[in-house]
Design an enzyme around this catalytic site. Sequence first.
Site, PDB file in Angstrom:
ATOM      1  N   THR A   1      38.791  23.442  -5.842  1.00 47.87           N
ATOM      2  CA  THR A   1      39.883  22.260  -6.759  1.00 47.87           C
ATOM      3  C   THR A   1      40.963  22.519  -6.289  1.00 47.87           C
ATOM      4  OG1 THR A   1      39.816  24.476  -8.568  1.00 47.87           O
ATOM      5  CG2 THR A   1      37.703  22.801  -8.537  1.00 47.87           C
ATOM      6  N   ASP A   2      41.287  21.276  -6.986  1.00 52.97           N
ATOM      7  CA  ASP A   2      43.426  21.602  -7.065  1.00 52.97           C
ATOM      8  C   ASP A   2      43.674  21.572  -7.996  1.00 52.97           C
ATOM      9  OD1 ASP A   2      43.141  18.842  -8.064  1.00 52.97           O
ATOM     10  OD2 ASP A   2      43.431  18.435  -5.665  1.00 52.97           O
ATOM     11  N   ALA A   3      44.889  21.469  -8.558  1.00 51.92           N
ATOM     12  CA  ALA A   3      45.960  21.775  -9.723  1.00 51.92           C
ATOM     13  C   ALA A   3      45.718  20.123 -10.895  1.00 51.92           C
ATOM     14  CB  ALA A   3      47.159  22.097  -9.325  1.00 51.92           C
ATOM     15  N   MET A   4      44.690  19.674 -10.248  1.00 53.79           N
ATOM     16  CA  MET A   4      44.158  17.984 -11.267  1.00 53.79           C
ATOM     17  C   MET A   4      43.527  18.158 -11.902  1.00 53.79           C
ATOM     18  SD  MET A   4      45.453  14.407  -8.527  1.00 53.79           S
ATOM     19  CE  MET A   4      46.598  14.420  -7.911  1.00 53.79           C
ATOM     20  N   GLY A   5      43.054  19.782 -11.592  1.00 55.33           N
ATOM     21  CA  GLY A   5      41.464  19.847 -12.317  1.00 55.33           C
ATOM     22  C   GLY A   5      40.167  18.924 -11.221  1.00 55.33           C
TER      23      GLY A   5
END
Lengths: 144, 144, 144, 144
Positions: free
Chosen positions: C27-31
């Site tokens: 996952t990344d910081a955009m969720g």
Amino acid sequence: MRSTFDPPTDPRAYRFCHQVRVRFAETDAMGVVHHAAYLPYLESARVEYLRATGHPYDELRHAGAELPVVEVAVRYLRPLRFDDLVDVHVVVASVRAATVELGYYLAVEGRPRATAVTVHGVTSVTTGRPVRSPRWLHELAAGD
Amino acid sequence: MRSTFDPPTDPRAYRFCHQVRVRFAETDAMGVVHHAAYLPYLESARVEYLRATGHPYDELRHAGAELPVVEVAVRYLRPLRFDDLVDVHVVVASVRAATVELGYYLAVEGRPRATAVTVHGVTSVTTGRPVRSPRWLHELAAGD
Amino acid sequence: MRSTFDPPTDPRAYRFCHQVRVRFAETDAMGVVHHAAYLPYLESARVEYLRATGHPYDELRHAGAELPVVEVAVRYLRPLRFDDLVDVHVVVASVRAATVELGYYLAVEGRPRATAVTVHGVTSVTTGRPVRSPRWLHELAAGD
Amino acid sequence: MRSTFDPPTDPRAYRFCHQVRVRFAETDAMGVVHHAAYLPYLESARVEYLRATGHPYDELRHAGAELPVVEVAVRYLRPLRFDDLVDVHVVVASVRAATVELGYYLAVEGRPRATAVTVHGVTSVTTGRPVRSPRWLHELAAGD
């Protein structure tokens, strides 16, 4: 390291086992699995362990708590290779007021590949501050 | 693919160049950079390009907009290897109402390694719905 | 792109399905799952497909051939999220003299998430030069 | 852990500093850098350190030796975030007959983020067996 647990290479010392198939993307130019790729294996194993105990990670987050990794230590004993089917054994080694320590043993066909320890904070999703470990985590550590 | 841009292997067709040093972690057991590792190179190049234009990605997010990747296409021409210093050339190929298309050309010491295209939505950070592309993005595409 | 295949969002157009559980590390910081993390999913699906056909990737390499990725294209339709169980449908779209094209359709509980195409060279492990595609690959494409 | 070095959070205890810009691909759904992404930062720092000493990693490999990671330990003090410019300080903590230990300190704008230790074997590229550490590695540890 705050960690005091020395993870043994005996599968009977662990409470759960999750199998991971090595991806080609995880290998490196030495022809073996890159050492950083082991950390997601540990993560998958603890996610599956929590699911198997009936307390999936999402439940924990909905209850407002997270388990951020505050320490990790890995000993690489023998290389993993592409397409290996890795047994990732996991155990909750200890639960304190606001930290949890897990131990791991990685093996392929019963032969040791690595051991590892992760230490996690128990923190609030909203504030990031330490919160009390849930009771069921204590019970996992006690071996109930 | 909605993409219509065919990225040339001529650095003069691009507006910005970002250098990336290949990490050992990005190689695979074929002894070359794994094909998935190119995508973060493209991402770094566009982040640095936006910073260089005076419109860093954080500014965009604070203004309430994101540029999620909706399409990516890469052509791998020659392998990249550990420790290569890669020139990632980038250009804004087109800006429409709610999408942006970027083109990329990767080279090592002037020799072609890959070309790529990414298509991005322009969406609201809060709702995820399409929003109008900011004026300065249009200006980048126009080459101003 | 040399690719001419437009992968449909209908599972019946594919010959094999491999399930992947989304890791938190992906996952990344955009969720949501980072767009680069889809490429190893495609790779795992084709490795498992070859295994299921009785022609595992290792056999291919021992026979002296590799299938390096020469093109990849992905269309992201809806985000994948942590812990999603992703069905990666795969089909051999075409086999030419020295290239193979595969199509992919990613879905979660029957709902579309992405489509993709990979084009592979068929090359010698020792020289890196193109070699003839093995007969069984042609048979996969023909749908035998 | 064979490691005995406790890496301080004082930059003056280190011999070299390598800057890394955090990539969006390295963040996770907690909005911070995923803990596994730190390991490639350490790797880049030691590669650049060796280059700066005039003994690049390629020279070592051509001389027939490799430095596989046999242990890694990281303490995460404060999260890293997208676009942070991370100072990765590195020092050769000790060199024994056939192992090398490195210490790391990660900081952003002078504020501590993590410390780490890696222990490496010194092995033959061809046989994988331990070989003697090159003299210049001993000199690095001695602080010459």
